[in-house]
Design a protein around this motif. Structure first.
Motif, PDB file in Angstrom:
ATOM      1  N   GLN A   1       0.836  -1.192   0.000  1.00 26.29           N
ATOM      2  CA  GLN A   1       0.000   0.000   0.000  1.00 26.29           C
ATOM      3  C   GLN A   1       0.874   1.245   0.000  1.00 26.29           C
ATOM      4  O   GLN A   1       2.089   1.168   0.046  1.00 26.29           O
ATOM      5  CB  GLN A   1      -0.905  -0.019   1.239  1.00 26.29           C
ATOM      6  CG  GLN A   1      -1.802  -1.234   1.305  1.00 26.29           C
ATOM      7  CD  GLN A   1      -2.798  -1.290   0.177  1.00 26.29           C
ATOM      8  OE1 GLN A   1      -3.359  -0.281  -0.211  1.00 26.29           O
ATOM      9  NE2 GLN A   1      -3.014  -2.460  -0.366  1.00 26.29           N
ATOM     10  N   LYS A   2       0.229   2.416  -0.045  1.00 25.22           N
ATOM     11  CA  LYS A   2       0.947   3.690  -0.037  1.00 25.22           C
ATOM     12  C   LYS A   2       1.811   3.811   1.212  1.00 25.22           C
ATOM     13  O   LYS A   2       1.368   3.570   2.306  1.00 25.22           O
ATOM     14  CB  LYS A   2      -0.045   4.844  -0.016  1.00 25.22           C
ATOM     15  CG  LYS A   2      -0.674   5.177  -1.313  1.00 25.22           C
ATOM     16  CD  LYS A   2      -1.516   6.404  -1.067  1.00 25.22           C
ATOM     17  CE  LYS A   2      -2.164   6.933  -2.297  1.00 25.22           C
ATOM     18  NZ  LYS A   2      -3.014   8.070  -1.960  1.00 25.22           N
ATOM     19  N   THR A   3       3.039   4.232   1.010  1.00 27.36           N
ATOM     20  CA  THR A   3       3.950   4.435   2.124  1.00 27.36           C
ATOM     21  C   THR A   3       3.718   5.811   2.728  1.00 27.36           C
ATOM     22  O   THR A   3       3.389   6.752   2.020  1.00 27.36           O
ATOM     23  CB  THR A   3       5.411   4.317   1.628  1.00 27.36           C
ATOM     24  OG1 THR A   3       5.563   3.054   0.987  1.00 27.36           O
ATOM     25  CG2 THR A   3       6.393   4.424   2.765  1.00 27.36           C
TER      26      THR A   3
ATOM     27  N   HIS B   1       8.223  -3.266   5.034  1.00 28.26           N
ATOM     28  CA  HIS B   1       7.784  -2.436   6.157  1.00 28.26           C
ATOM     29  C   HIS B   1       8.529  -2.714   7.456  1.00 28.26           C
ATOM     30  O   HIS B   1       8.322  -2.007   8.438  1.00 28.26           O
ATOM     31  CB  HIS B   1       6.289  -2.644   6.400  1.00 28.26           C
ATOM     32  CG  HIS B   1       5.435  -2.374   5.207  1.00 28.26           C
ATOM     33  ND1 HIS B   1       5.749  -1.448   4.234  1.00 28.26           N
ATOM     34  CD2 HIS B   1       4.260  -2.915   4.816  1.00 28.26           C
ATOM     35  CE1 HIS B   1       4.807  -1.429   3.310  1.00 28.26           C
ATOM     36  NE2 HIS B   1       3.899  -2.320   3.633  1.00 28.26           N
TER      37      HIS B   1
ATOM     38  N   THR C   1       2.385   2.324   6.334  1.00 29.59           N
ATOM     39  CA  THR C   1       1.462   2.871   5.346  1.00 29.59           C
ATOM     40  C   THR C   1       0.281   3.540   6.039  1.00 29.59           C
ATOM     41  O   THR C   1      -0.010   3.272   7.200  1.00 29.59           O
ATOM     42  CB  THR C   1       0.918   1.761   4.407  1.00 29.59           C
ATOM     43  OG1 THR C   1       0.069   0.898   5.174  1.00 29.59           O
ATOM     44  CG2 THR C   1       2.038   0.967   3.758  1.00 29.59           C
TER      45      THR C   1
ATOM     46  N   GLU D   1      -1.226  -4.875   8.410  1.00 33.76           N
ATOM     47  CA  GLU D   1      -0.779  -4.116   7.245  1.00 33.76           C
ATOM     48  C   GLU D   1      -0.346  -5.048   6.117  1.00 33.76           C
ATOM     49  O   GLU D   1       0.422  -5.983   6.332  1.00 33.76           O
ATOM     50  CB  GLU D   1       0.397  -3.236   7.695  1.00 33.76           C
ATOM     51  CG  GLU D   1       0.823  -2.187   6.742  1.00 33.76           C
ATOM     52  CD  GLU D   1       1.718  -1.143   7.406  1.00 33.76           C
ATOM     53  OE1 GLU D   1       1.788  -0.035   6.875  1.00 33.76           O
ATOM     54  OE2 GLU D   1       2.350  -1.432   8.448  1.00 33.76           O
ATOM     55  N   ASP D   2      -0.849  -4.790   4.923  1.00 33.66           N
ATOM     56  CA  ASP D   2      -0.443  -5.519   3.713  1.00 33.66           C
ATOM     57  C   ASP D   2      -0.425  -7.029   3.869  1.00 33.66           C
ATOM     58  O   ASP D   2       0.497  -7.716   3.439  1.00 33.66           O
ATOM     59  CB  ASP D   2       0.928  -5.033   3.240  1.00 33.66           C
ATOM     60  CG  ASP D   2       0.854  -3.688   2.528  1.00 33.66           C
ATOM     61  OD1 ASP D   2      -0.259  -3.280   2.146  1.00 33.66           O
ATOM     62  OD2 ASP D   2       1.901  -3.058   2.350  1.00 33.66           O
TER      63      ASP D   2
END
Length: 197
Positions: free
Chosen positions: A29-31, A126, A137, A155-156
């Motif tokens: 995903q967007k950092t 991450h 993110t 996350e992710d």
């Protein structure tokens, strides 16, 4: 194996996972946005300890030393799944993994190096944030403990549990990363941080 702040975390995972099988790729995903000053402040550290990996195919562990200096990192692993000493080094655009068993493997990104070394595609970039008790993110879901520290990050495709040795510590001493697979199976990575500098 991370080139930027994302390089380091992938490097640790790559070496430990050299014998792992392929898994399903989950698009990162967007950092979170960071200024250059913040990157240097937050991403300059040295940690060491032990990391263990358990997959459906096998399990193993290694001792590691991870040095992060801004966008440059080095990681040394010993005892990784019987492959001996492994050295991983990276800076933006270049990551290399060297061991007696594999020789030298180079790539332009941690994800590419991980896939070359293991065939495993996963967004493990991450980890550099997770060891600092931060999400990587804006889509991450977090839970805090009674001391207002992050105790869980989702996350992710990974569920990360952060464990602290005592109530006064601000950074975790242990991370347990779980990735759910089909048939109620999972990949599990346990990272113990024995020293921080």
């Amino acid at each position: 194996m991370h080139l930027t702040n994302k390089l380091s975390l992938s490097c640790i995972m790559t070496t430990v996972l050299l014998m792992s099988g392929c898994q399903t790729y989950i698009q990162p995903q967007k950092t979170l946005q960071k200024s250059p000053e913040n990157i240097l402040q937050k991403d300059t550290f040295q940690i060491d300890g032990k990391i263990g990996v358990r997959t459906v195919q096998q399990s193993g562990s290694a001792f590691y030393t991870w040095s992060q200096q801004g966008n440059h990192f080095t990681i040394d692993l010993t005892g990784a799944l019987g492959i001996g000493k492994t050295h991983i080094e990276g800076s933006p655009g270049q990551v290399t993994l060297t061991s007696a068993k594999t020789g030298t493997i180079s790539a332009t990104s941690p994800e590419e190096l991980l896939e070359k070394a293991t065939g495993w595609q996963t967004p493990i970039t991450h980890l550099i944030q997770w060891v600092q008790a931060k999400p990587a993110t804006v889509e991450a879901k977090t839970t805090q403990d009674a001391q207002h520290r992050i105790s869980e990050i989702i996350e992710d495709g990974w569920n990360v549990t952060l464990i602290y040795n005592d109530e006064s510590q601000k950074l975790p001493n242990k991370l347990i990363l779980k990735q759910s697979l089909s048939n109620q199976e999972e990949n599990r990575i346990t990272m113990v941080i024995q020293n921080r500098a």
